[in-house]
Design a protein around this motif. Structure first.
Motif, PDB file in Angstrom:
ATOM      1  N   ASP A 109      35.861  16.519  -5.402  1.00 17.53           N
ATOM      2  CA  ASP A 109      37.183  16.231  -5.959  1.00 17.53           C
ATOM      3  C   ASP A 109      37.292  17.023  -7.253  1.00 17.53           C
ATOM      4  N   THR A 110      38.045  18.132  -7.192  1.00 18.47           N
ATOM      5  CA  THR A 110      38.065  19.083  -8.309  1.00 18.47           C
ATOM      6  C   THR A 110      39.307  18.898  -9.167  1.00 18.47           C
TER       7      THR A 110
ATOM      8  N   THR B  35      46.792  25.001 -13.487  1.00 19.74           N
ATOM      9  CA  THR B  35      47.205  26.403 -13.578  1.00 19.74           C
ATOM     10  C   THR B  35      46.649  27.016 -14.873  1.00 19.74           C
TER      11      THR B  35
ATOM     12  N   ASP C 267      47.092  15.054 -19.008  1.00 22.29           N
ATOM     13  CA  ASP C 267      46.734  13.989 -18.066  1.00 22.29           C
ATOM     14  C   ASP C 267      46.145  12.800 -18.817  1.00 22.29           C
TER      15      ASP C 267
ATOM     16  N   ARG D  53      49.750  12.354 -14.896  1.00 18.33           N
ATOM     17  CA  ARG D  53      50.266  13.062 -16.061  1.00 18.33           C
ATOM     18  C   ARG D  53      50.742  12.092 -17.144  1.00 18.33           C
TER      19      ARG D  53
ATOM     20  N   ARG E  47      53.425  21.205  -8.428  1.00 13.86           N
ATOM     21  CA  ARG E  47      53.885  20.830  -9.750  1.00 13.86           C
ATOM     22  C   ARG E  47      55.371  21.155  -9.878  1.00 13.86           C
TER      23      ARG E  47
HETATM   24  C1  6R9 Z   1      44.986  22.910  -9.506  1.00 14.53           C
HETATM   25  C2  6R9 Z   1      46.344  22.319  -9.732  1.00 14.53           C
HETATM   26  C3  6R9 Z   1      47.656  20.421 -12.469  1.00 14.53           C
HETATM   27  C4  6R9 Z   1      47.770  18.911 -12.453  1.00 14.53           C
HETATM   28  C5  6R9 Z   1      46.780  18.239 -13.351  1.00 14.53           C
HETATM   29  C6  6R9 Z   1      46.657  16.867 -12.690  1.00 14.53           C
HETATM   30  C7  6R9 Z   1      46.765  17.178 -11.212  1.00 14.53           C
HETATM   31  C8  6R9 Z   1      44.924  18.492 -10.084  1.00 14.53           C
HETATM   32  C9  6R9 Z   1      43.481  16.923  -9.627  1.00 14.53           C
HETATM   33  C10 6R9 Z   1      44.572  16.341 -10.315  1.00 14.53           C
HETATM   34  C11 6R9 Z   1      43.565  14.277 -10.220  1.00 14.53           C
HETATM   35  C12 6R9 Z   1      42.401  16.056  -9.216  1.00 14.53           C
HETATM   36  N1  6R9 Z   1      45.453  17.345 -10.572  1.00 14.53           N
HETATM   37  N2  6R9 Z   1      43.743  18.244  -9.502  1.00 14.53           N
HETATM   38  N3  6R9 Z   1      44.611  15.026 -10.612  1.00 14.53           N
HETATM   39  N4  6R9 Z   1      42.496  14.745  -9.552  1.00 14.53           N
HETATM   40  N5  6R9 Z   1      41.352  16.506  -8.531  1.00 14.53           N
HETATM   41  O1  6R9 Z   1      46.742  21.403  -9.062  1.00 14.53           O
HETATM   42  O2  6R9 Z   1      47.069  22.906 -10.747  1.00 14.53           O
HETATM   43  O3  6R9 Z   1      49.506  22.750 -10.096  1.00 14.53           O
HETATM   44  O4  6R9 Z   1      48.788  23.292 -12.462  1.00 14.53           O
HETATM   45  O5  6R9 Z   1      48.548  20.997 -11.527  1.00 14.53           O
HETATM   46  O6  6R9 Z   1      47.475  18.410 -11.154  1.00 14.53           O
HETATM   47  O7  6R9 Z   1      47.733  16.064 -13.057  1.00 14.53           O
HETATM   48  O8  6R9 Z   1      47.256  18.178 -14.670  1.00 14.53           O
HETATM   49  P1  6R9 Z   1      48.548  22.548 -11.208  1.00 14.53           P
END
Ligand code: 6R9
Length: 634
Positions: free
Chosen positions: A413-414, A418, A502, A517, A528
């Motif tokens: 879970d990464t 952006t 976040d 967020r 997004r």
């Molecule tokens: C890579 C991507 C970023 C926002 C980030 C958060 C959410 C992304 C997540 C996650 C929980 C994860 N987010 N990965 N929340 N667990 N594994 O998605 O980039 O489109 O810029 O969005 O996405 O809220 O702040 P982007």
């Protein structure tokens, strides 16, 4: 969003690593690797050695002008050279680099040598169109080989690309195009989606009328539709025609480590979209290292990341990281459930995908069709799974783990953005996993959860997610808007931490649970979407005087849009107006803006300075306490 949190906090299950995997893993001891990562400069310096540099760097990190950090100072390097040319003189020369597959079951394979020649031809063609180092080329393309080739061709000659997601529509397109001021746009006739061909050229034809900088439009005849040369205007040319006769040799431009690599627009909560700017060497080191360790990439892997290249996940992990590691990347065009909900599992079986990276929204969508579809296929080639884009709810995690991973493949879970360019919080395959937690910051990453003042909050308590030290693939600025870069991300905490936007919480083991967020950015199906962009598209409709939108929880998409509208005199919110508004927003923004509900209101909650308080609307909608209302106008 927050409603999910209580569920998350009750989550106590722990999944131990699969020992067969650990034996062959690059990292066998998580704690030791995290310890090594504490000497951040040494750690990232070591990781930079995987590339061929034209000239080695003098200094790993320059912090003299915060927050304008510089990585690998004075190093000279080229991304395309390292992602493609470098492999031509090795036994990867005839290995498949790009395996393109679409929902119609068609495939196209490009070996590293074939890719090399295609990139060079396109690079030469771009030069002939007058593109010089440092200039920008825009792209509005589906998931097709020409998109990857064009992006690499830009890198090769030192031009920046600005890719606009092909699911965005006219309004969003025009705004992004005009901000980047590109002379050349590369697009296609259409794209395959759920058995249909979506016409992209129509959208472009309409949009470019409002884009004065574009001099040349290159059209990929991708779906073989019936556009003829005679249908093209004077500034349009077919991709095949453009590269015809070009040499398949092209010298790689020597780029400074900090030369701009690309712009990618992303939504904020206010104002126009932000042009997130990434630079060369740090980005390369960051994305290649994280893919290698998080998904434990080895020779012989078949990597599949389902994200569209129009988003950061596609940039970093469909194209750049896998090619920089010399692996094979599967590029899929189409819907996850077409011709049936077993489509993806069919591909996993057919090609023997070993590492599979997708989004919670896709898992939830496919879950609906039950266990039947994954059971039809042999998924035993899979070794590591991954999730990105939003918090993954434990139910979806368990379904993925049981039905796709057959309880033997760990789920990475990464968490990243952006702006971060690369994974920042994620387990490695050797980690103990908890469903719904992104576990710990990666080696070489210093993150924390803090209060308003920037002080660490105790374990178990929620707060703001921050990154305390720079990391190589960090964005360097917002395109032509340094002030906004500083104000949005670096001002909030006096210690100079990066504000991620976040909310998060660490549990008793220090594991991170991301809660969504803290600003008004929406995540719709992992995409997004900025509230302000949606609001301005509503207001551009003649019936709407004022608009406020919030995210409403949705079981599949995570969030959808709920809009509160004040209508102009003489308008009434009936079914035909609702339909018209939906069409209008779709036209302006594209299918990413999924409208849940529209409600007509007489007034919107505002601060005395006139800012819409979406927090109040959200609380009302979810039946929660209104919280502090002291700044409310009345
Ligand atoms: C890579 C991507 C970023 C926002 C980030 C958060 C959410 C992304 C997540 C996650 C929980 C994860 N987010 N990965 N929340 N667990 N594994 O998605 O980039 O489109 O810029 O969005 O996405 O809220 O702040 P982007």
């Amino acid at each position: 969003m927050l409603k999910d949190t209580s569920v998350l906090l009750d989550e106590r299950r722990i999944f131990k690593p699969n020992y067969e995997l650990v034996e062959e893993a690059h990292v066998k001891n998580w704690e030791a690797e995290l310890e090594k990562g504490k000497d951040l400069e040494k750690y990232w310096a070591e990781k930079s050695e995987q590339f061929e540099w034209f000239k080695p760097w003098d200094k790993v990190l320059d912090e003299s002008n915060k927050p304008f950090y510089k990585w690998f100072v004075n190093g000279k390097i080229n991304l395309a050279y390292n992602a493609v040319d470098r492999w031509i003189s090795t036994d990867k020369r005839n290995q498949v680099a790009i395996l393109y597959v679409n929902e119609r079951g068609e495939e196209k394979k490009l070996t590293y040598f074939e890719l090399y020649r295609e990139v060079n031809k396109m690079a030469n063609a771009l030069k002939n169109l007058g593109i010089k180092k440092g200039e920008t080329v825009s792209m509005y393309l589906p998931m097709c080989p020409e998109l990857l080739i064009s992006m690499l061709a830009c890198n090769k000659i030192g031009a920046m690309h600005s890719v606009v997601y092909s699911g965005l529509s006219v309004g969003a397109f025009v705004e992004r195009m005009n901000d980047a001021k590109a002379k050349v746009l590369i697009t296609a006739d259409g794209t395959y989606r759920r058995g249909k061909i979506i016409n992209l050229k129509n959208i472009v034809d309409e949009a470019v009328l409002q884009c004065p900088t574009i001099e040349t439009i290159v059209v990929v005849n991708h779906t073989g539709s019936d556009i003829e040369v005679s249908d093209l205007s004077g500034r349009e040319i077919f991709y095949d025609r453009l590269i015809e006769g070009e040499s398949d040799e092209c010298e790689a431009e020597e780029m400074d480590a900090e030369d701009p690599l690309f712009i990618l627009y992303t939504s904020g909560s206010t104002g126009k979209p932000k042009g997130v700017l990434h630079t060369t060497a740090g980005y390369m080191v960051g994305v290649a290292t994280t893919l290698k360790y998080v998904f434990d990439i080895h020779d012989g892997d078949l990597w599949w990341c389902t994200a569209d290249i129009g988003w950061i996940t596609g940039h970093s992990y469909v194209i750049y990281a896998p090619l920089l590691l010399g692996t094979t990347t599967l590029v899929y065009e189409g819907a996850p459930d077409f011709p049936d909900p077993g489509a993806w599992w069919n591909i996993v079986e057919k090609y023997g995908v070993t590492k599979f990276y997708t989004a919670p929204t896709a898992i939830r969508h496919l879950m609906r069709f039950g266990e039947k579809y994954p059971q039809i296929y042999n998924l035993s080639s899979l070794k590591v799974l991954g999730s990105v884009g939003e918090p993954i709810n434990p139910e979806a995690w368990m379904w993925f783990y049981k039905n796709i991973g057959k309880e033997k493949t760990p789920i990475m879970d990464t968490w990243w953005q952006t702006e971060t360019g690369m994974h920042l919080i994620s387990p490695l395959p050797v980690a103990n996993l908890k469903p719904g937690s992104a576990t710990l910051p990666l080696p070489g990453i210093d993150a924390d959860v803090v209060d308003e003042k920037g002080n660490s909050v105790p374990l178990g308590k929620g707060g703001y997610l921050v990154i305390k030290k720079p990391w190589p693939a960090m964005f360097r600025t917002l395109y032509e808007d340094e002030e906004r870069f500083v104000n949005v991300y670096w001002k909030e905490f006096p210690q100079g931490f990066y504000r991620a936007g976040d909310m998060a919480r660490k549990d008793e083991d220090g594991y991170y649970w991301i809660q969504g967020r803290s600003d008004d950015v929406l995540k719709i199906a992992g995409h997004r979407v900025g509230t302000s962009e949606v609001e301005s598209s509503f207001v551009s409709h003649s019936a709407v005087a004022e608009a406020a939108v919030i995210g409403k929880s949705d079981p599949i998409k995570g969030q959808v849009i709920k809009a509160f509208l004040i209508l102009r005199e003489g308008y009434e919110l009936n079914t035909s107006l609702i339909e018209d508004l939906k069409k209008h927003v779709r036209y302006e923004l594209g299918p990413v803006a999924v409208l849940g509900e529209i409600e007509q209101v007489d007034k919107l909650p505002k601060t005395r300075s006139g800012k819409i308080m979406r927090r109040i609307l959200r609380a009302q909608e979810e039946g929660e306490e209104l919280g502090d209302t002291s700044t409310l106008e009345e």
